[in-house]
Write a protein that holds these residues in place. Structure first.
Motif, PDB file in Angstrom:
ATOM      1  N   ALA A 154      35.323  29.658  12.064  1.00  0.00           N
ATOM      2  CA  ALA A 154      34.768  29.307  13.369  1.00  0.00           C
ATOM      3  C   ALA A 154      33.761  28.172  13.259  1.00  0.00           C
ATOM      4  N   ASP A 155      33.554  27.501  14.385  1.00  0.00           N
ATOM      5  CA  ASP A 155      32.564  26.424  14.436  1.00  0.00           C
ATOM      6  C   ASP A 155      31.148  26.979  14.369  1.00  0.00           C
ATOM      7  N   PHE A 156      30.932  28.127  14.990  1.00  0.00           N
ATOM      8  CA  PHE A 156      29.644  28.817  14.883  1.00  0.00           C
ATOM      9  C   PHE A 156      29.783  30.194  15.514  1.00  0.00           C
ATOM     10  N   GLY A 157      28.747  31.000  15.332  1.00  0.00           N
ATOM     11  CA  GLY A 157      28.678  32.307  15.959  1.00  0.00           C
ATOM     12  C   GLY A 157      27.421  32.412  16.789  1.00  0.00           C
ATOM     13  N   ALA A 158      27.452  33.297  17.791  1.00  0.00           N
ATOM     14  CA  ALA A 158      26.290  33.522  18.649  1.00  0.00           C
ATOM     15  C   ALA A 158      26.125  35.021  18.848  1.00  0.00           C
ATOM     16  N   ALA A 159      24.907  35.518  18.633  1.00  0.00           N
ATOM     17  CA  ALA A 159      24.608  36.939  18.798  1.00  0.00           C
ATOM     18  C   ALA A 159      23.572  37.108  19.899  1.00  0.00           C
ATOM     19  N   PHE A 160      23.878  37.979  20.859  1.00  0.00           N
ATOM     20  CA  PHE A 160      22.995  38.217  21.993  1.00  0.00           C
ATOM     21  C   PHE A 160      22.190  39.497  21.797  1.00  0.00           C
ATOM     22  N   ASP A 161      21.054  39.569  22.469  1.00  0.00           N
ATOM     23  CA  ASP A 161      20.313  40.820  22.490  1.00  0.00           C
ATOM     24  C   ASP A 161      20.891  41.731  23.572  1.00  0.00           C
ATOM     25  N   GLY A 162      20.241  42.880  23.790  1.00  0.00           N
ATOM     26  CA  GLY A 162      20.829  43.910  24.632  1.00  0.00           C
ATOM     27  C   GLY A 162      21.040  43.536  26.073  1.00  0.00           C
ATOM     28  N   ASP A 163      20.178  42.658  26.629  1.00  0.00           N
ATOM     29  CA  ASP A 163      20.327  42.310  28.039  1.00  0.00           C
ATOM     30  C   ASP A 163      20.786  40.879  28.279  1.00  0.00           C
ATOM     31  N   GLY A 164      20.796  40.053  27.240  1.00  0.00           N
ATOM     32  CA  GLY A 164      21.367  38.722  27.376  1.00  0.00           C
ATOM     33  C   GLY A 164      20.380  37.629  27.748  1.00  0.00           C
ATOM     34  N   ASP A 165      19.104  37.794  27.363  1.00  0.00           N
ATOM     35  CA  ASP A 165      18.171  36.685  27.580  1.00  0.00           C
ATOM     36  C   ASP A 165      17.715  36.052  26.267  1.00  0.00           C
ATOM     37  N   ARG A 166      18.282  36.515  25.148  1.00  0.00           N
ATOM     38  CA  ARG A 166      17.992  35.915  23.847  1.00  0.00           C
ATOM     39  C   ARG A 166      19.288  35.730  23.083  1.00  0.00           C
ATOM     40  N   VAL A 167      19.315  34.709  22.218  1.00  0.00           N
ATOM     41  CA  VAL A 167      20.507  34.446  21.419  1.00  0.00           C
ATOM     42  C   VAL A 167      20.091  33.881  20.070  1.00  0.00           C
ATOM     43  N   VAL A 168      20.869  34.239  19.052  1.00  0.00           N
ATOM     44  CA  VAL A 168      20.687  33.691  17.703  1.00  0.00           C
ATOM     45  C   VAL A 168      22.005  33.053  17.292  1.00  0.00           C
ATOM     46  N   ILE A 169      21.933  31.859  16.727  1.00  0.00           N
ATOM     47  CA  ILE A 169      23.120  31.102  16.328  1.00  0.00           C
ATOM     48  C   ILE A 169      23.304  31.180  14.809  1.00  0.00           C
ATOM     49  N   VAL A 170      24.570  31.335  14.392  1.00  0.00           N
ATOM     50  CA  VAL A 170      24.964  31.280  12.979  1.00  0.00           C
ATOM     51  C   VAL A 170      25.895  30.083  12.808  1.00  0.00           C
ATOM     52  N   ASP A 171      25.603  29.211  11.844  1.00  0.00           N
ATOM     53  CA  ASP A 171      26.417  27.997  11.715  1.00  0.00           C
ATOM     54  C   ASP A 171      27.715  28.269  10.966  1.00  0.00           C
ATOM     55  N   ASP A 172      28.530  27.224  10.778  1.00  0.00           N
ATOM     56  CA  ASP A 172      29.854  27.362  10.177  1.00  0.00           C
ATOM     57  C   ASP A 172      29.813  27.730   8.705  1.00  0.00           C
ATOM     58  N   LEU A 173      28.628  27.659   8.087  1.00  0.00           N
ATOM     59  CA  LEU A 173      28.462  28.099   6.704  1.00  0.00           C
ATOM     60  C   LEU A 173      27.883  29.503   6.620  1.00  0.00           C
ATOM     61  N   GLY A 174      27.733  30.153   7.770  1.00  0.00           N
ATOM     62  CA  GLY A 174      27.202  31.510   7.793  1.00  0.00           C
ATOM     63  C   GLY A 174      25.696  31.592   7.727  1.00  0.00           C
ATOM     64  N   ARG A 175      25.013  30.486   7.987  1.00  0.00           N
ATOM     65  CA  ARG A 175      23.551  30.479   7.947  1.00  0.00           C
ATOM     66  C   ARG A 175      22.986  30.743   9.340  1.00  0.00           C
ATOM     67  N   MET A 176      21.979  31.575   9.403  1.00  0.00           N
ATOM     68  CA  MET A 176      21.337  31.870  10.683  1.00  0.00           C
ATOM     69  C   MET A 176      20.318  30.786  11.013  1.00  0.00           C
ATOM     70  N   LEU A 177      20.444  30.180  12.183  1.00  0.00           N
ATOM     71  CA  LEU A 177      19.514  29.137  12.606  1.00  0.00           C
ATOM     72  C   LEU A 177      18.260  29.775  13.186  1.00  0.00           C
ATOM     73  N   SER A 178      17.128  29.147  12.937  1.00  0.00           N
ATOM     74  CA  SER A 178      15.920  29.550  13.645  1.00  0.00           C
ATOM     75  C   SER A 178      15.987  29.026  15.074  1.00  0.00           C
ATOM     76  N   ALA A 179      15.173  29.600  15.946  1.00  0.00           N
ATOM     77  CA  ALA A 179      15.094  29.083  17.314  1.00  0.00           C
ATOM     78  C   ALA A 179      14.618  27.633  17.307  1.00  0.00           C
ATOM     79  N   ASP A 180      13.760  27.274  16.345  1.00  0.00           N
ATOM     80  CA  ASP A 180      13.275  25.895  16.238  1.00  0.00           C
ATOM     81  C   ASP A 180      14.420  24.935  15.947  1.00  0.00           C
TER      82      ASP A 180
ATOM     83  N   VAL B 191      32.399  34.579  11.110  1.00  0.00           N
ATOM     84  CA  VAL B 191      32.415  33.117  11.225  1.00  0.00           C
ATOM     85  C   VAL B 191      33.128  32.498  10.025  1.00  0.00           C
ATOM     86  N   LEU B 192      32.804  32.970   8.824  1.00  0.00           N
ATOM     87  CA  LEU B 192      33.427  32.430   7.609  1.00  0.00           C
ATOM     88  C   LEU B 192      34.897  32.829   7.528  1.00  0.00           C
ATOM     89  N   ARG B 193      35.195  34.076   7.831  1.00  0.00           N
ATOM     90  CA  ARG B 193      36.571  34.577   7.748  1.00  0.00           C
ATOM     91  C   ARG B 193      37.493  33.859   8.733  1.00  0.00           C
TER      92      ARG B 193
END
Length: 464
Positions: free
Chosen positions: A237-263, A232-234
Motif C-alpha cells: 500500500a501507499d500508506f495506512g491510516a488509523a483512526f481513534d474511536g470517534d474519528g477526530d484523530r488519525v495516525v499515518i503509517v508510510d509505505d515502509l511501515g513507519r509511523m509518522l508523527s503528527a508534526d 501496509v507492507l504485505r
C-alpha cells in the motif's frame, strides 16, 4: 424499585469536555441534567437548536437519549443524527446551520468510559469558560425546565450520504490510482470511512471495520498499530491510516511501515497547502521545531498554541490559519472544515501523492529529524502548578522572558540546540518534561539538566 438520587460529581467536568465511567460517576440521569444545563445555557445566549450525535460505545445511545431529553425539557429543539462518526455529526450541524453540536463520546478512552463534547454550529469546540458555565448550571441546579407547551421539537436526520458527496466533490481520483489501508479500530469510522474511499475511487483495504464497543483488536487510541504496519507492507500500500474511536484523530503509517508523527504529517500537508493559501500554520507547544525549520523558509508564519484540540479549532478560525496541528493527531484544515474531522487527512495525503508522484516515505525523508523524549515526574496535584509558577520566574531570569513561552506550561526556546517544555498534567499528579534537541547528545544533555531543575523545584515546594 426506588432509585436513590445521586450527587453529580464535579470531577466529570473537564476543561474541554465531560467524561466519566458509566454507572460509576456518569449515569443516565446525570446526562439528562447536563442536557438541561446545556439547553439553559443555550437559551441564555439566544440559541435554540442543537444537533446531537454519538459514537458506537454500548452506552452512547442511551446517554445520547438522556441528553436529548434534557435539551427538549429546557425548550431547545434537537436534531438527532444518531450513531455515526464525529465528522458526520459535525458536518450535519454545520450544514443545517444549527447553533450547537453535542457529540456523546469518550474518544480514545477504554470502553467503560463515556462523556460528551460541545461545539458551536461551525464545529468550533467550546472553550473552558463556556464549559465551565454549563458545569455551574448543573452543579448549582440552575437548570430551567419549561412547561409542556414550550418543550423543544425533536426530529432525526441522516446526512451520511450528503457528507460523502461533499467530500467527493473535493477529492476524486482515477480508479485504483492509490492503495490505502484504513484501520478503523472497530470504532465509529467503520460506519463511513470505507464508503468515502470507495466514492472517491481510492482502492482501500480495511482493518477492523466493524464497530465493536469492546474494541477487541486494539485500543480506541491509535497507538498499537502492528497490524496496520504489517498490512501496509504485505499489501504494497501507499500508506495506512488509523483512526481513534470517534474519528477526530488519525495516525499515518508510510509505505515502509513507519509511523509518522503528527508534526511530520502536518508539515507534509502544510507544504502543499501553502502553494495556494496564505496565513499562519498553528502548532501546539509540544510540536516539533521541524515545523519552523521546514515551513518558515517557504514564507509561513508558525504560531504556537496551547495543548488541546479545542484551542486548535478556536484559534484556526480566529487567526485565519492555513492549517492547525495538534501533537496528539488532531488536524484542522479551515479551507475544508473548522472542525477536526480525521477523514480529511488520508484524502489530502493521497492527493499530495498524486500531485508529486512521490511515496510517503520519500516525503518523510525530505524532512529533518530531531530526537525528542519525555519524562514524567510525580508531583502532588496541590503543588504542580505552583512548581510551574516558581520555575517560570527562575527560567525567565536565566534565559530571558522572550525565550520562555508561558501560554501552556513553560516552553524554553534554546535556538539551534532545541527546546524544552515543562508542563503540569491537567489530569494526573505529574509534571512532564519534554525535550527536543538538534542531536541525540544535545537532547540527552538538556533532559538531564531540566529534569534536575524540575526535581529540585518539586523538593522545594514540598518543604514550603
Amino acid at each position: 424499585m426506588h432509585t436513590k438520587k445521586r450527587e453529580i460529581s464535579a470531577d466529570i467536568f473537564r476543561a474541554y469536555d465531560i467524561r466519566g465511567i458509566y454507572n460509576d460517576d456518569l449515569y443516565p440521569e446525570t446526562m439528562l441534567k447536563i442536557g438541561l444545563g446545556l439547553g439553559t445555557y443555550a437559551k441564555e445566549r439566544s440559541e435554540t437548536s442543537v444537533v446531537v450525535g454519538n459514537d458506537i460505545r454500548t452506552t452512547s445511545p442511551l446517554l445520547a437519549n438522556a441528553l436529548i431529553s434534557g435539551l427538549l425539557s429546557s425548550g431547545v429543539d434537537v436534531t438527532d443524527v444518531g450513531t455515526t462518526s464525529f465528522g458526520v455529526s459535525a458536518f450535519s450541524g454545520w450544514l443545517l446551520k444549527k447553533d450547537i453540536i453535542a457529540y456523546v463520546t469518550a474518544s480514545h478512552l477504554p470502553p467503560e468510559w463515556n462523556g460528551v463534547k460541545f461545539y458551536s454550529g461551525a464545529g468550533i469546540g467550546f472553550s473552558a469558560a463556556e464549559n465551565g458555565k454549563i458545569r455551574d448550571i448543573v452543579l448549582y441546579e440552575k437548570e430551567v425546565m419549561v412547561s409542556w407547551p414550550d418543550a423543544g421539537n425533536y426530529h432525526d436526520v441522516d446526512l451520511r450520504d450528503e457528507y460523502i458527496e461533499w467530500l467527493a466533490e473535493r477529492f476524486e481520483f482515477e480508479v485504483d490510482e492509490r492503495r490505502i489501508v484504513l484501520d478503523c479500530g472497530n470504532g465509529s469510522m467503520g460506519l463511513v470511512a470505507l464508503d468515502v474511499m470507495k466514492r472517491v475511487k481510492l482502492k482501500t483495504d480495511a482493518l477492523f471495520p466493524n464497530p465493536d464497543p469492546s474494541f477487541p483488536n486494539r485500543p480506541s487510541e491509535p497507538t498499537e498499530l502492528g497490524a496496520l504496519k504489517a498490512a501496509v507492507l504485505r499489501n504494497g500500500a501507499d500508506f495506512g491510516a488509523a483512526f481513534d474511536g470517534d474519528g477526530d484523530r488519525v495516525v499515518i503509517v508510510d509505505d515502509l511501515g513507519r509511523m509518522l508523527s503528527a508534526d511530520q504529517c502536518g508539515t507534509i500537508i502544510a507544504k502543499d497547502l501553502l502553494v495556494d493559501h496564505r496565513g499562519p500554520v498553528l502548532a501546539n507547544v509540544e510540536c516539533s521545531m521541524l515545523i519552523e525549520r521546514v515551513l518558515e523558509p517557504l514564507g509561513a508564519k508558525i504560531e504556537r498554541i496551547p495543548v488541546g484540540h479545542t484551542f486548535l479549532t478556536l484559534e484556526a478560525k480566529r487567526r485565519n490559519a492555513v492549517l492547525g496541528i495538534e501533537s496528539s493527531g488532531h488536524f484542522v484544515i479551515p479551507s475544508f472544515f473548522l472542525f477536526d474531522d480525521a477523514m480529511i487527512i488520508p484524502l489530502k495525503l493521497a492527493e499530495i501523492l498524486v500531485k508529486t508522484g512521490k511515496k510517503v516515505s520519500e516525503l518523510v525523508d525530505e524532512l529533518p529529524q530531531f530526537p525528542k523524549a519525555r519524562e514524567n515526574l510525580e508531583c502532588d496535584d496541590k503543588l504542580k502548578f505552583e512548581v510551574i509558577r516558581i520555575l517560570g520566574d527562575r527560567l525567565a531570569d536565566e534565559y530571558g522572558a522572550d525565550r520562555v513561552n508561558t501560554m501552556d506550561g513553560l516552553r524554553i526556546d534554546l535556538n539551534e540546540d532545541g527546546w524544552v517544555l515543562i508542563r503540569a498534567s491537567n489530569t494526573s499528579p505529574l509534571v512532564r518534561v519534554t525535550v527536543e534537541g538538534a542531536t541525540d547528545a544535545i537532547m540527552g544533555k538538556l533532559m538531564r539538566k531540566f529534569v534536575g531543575i524540575v526535581e529540585e523545584a518539586i523538593r522545594e515546594s514540598k518543604k514550603a
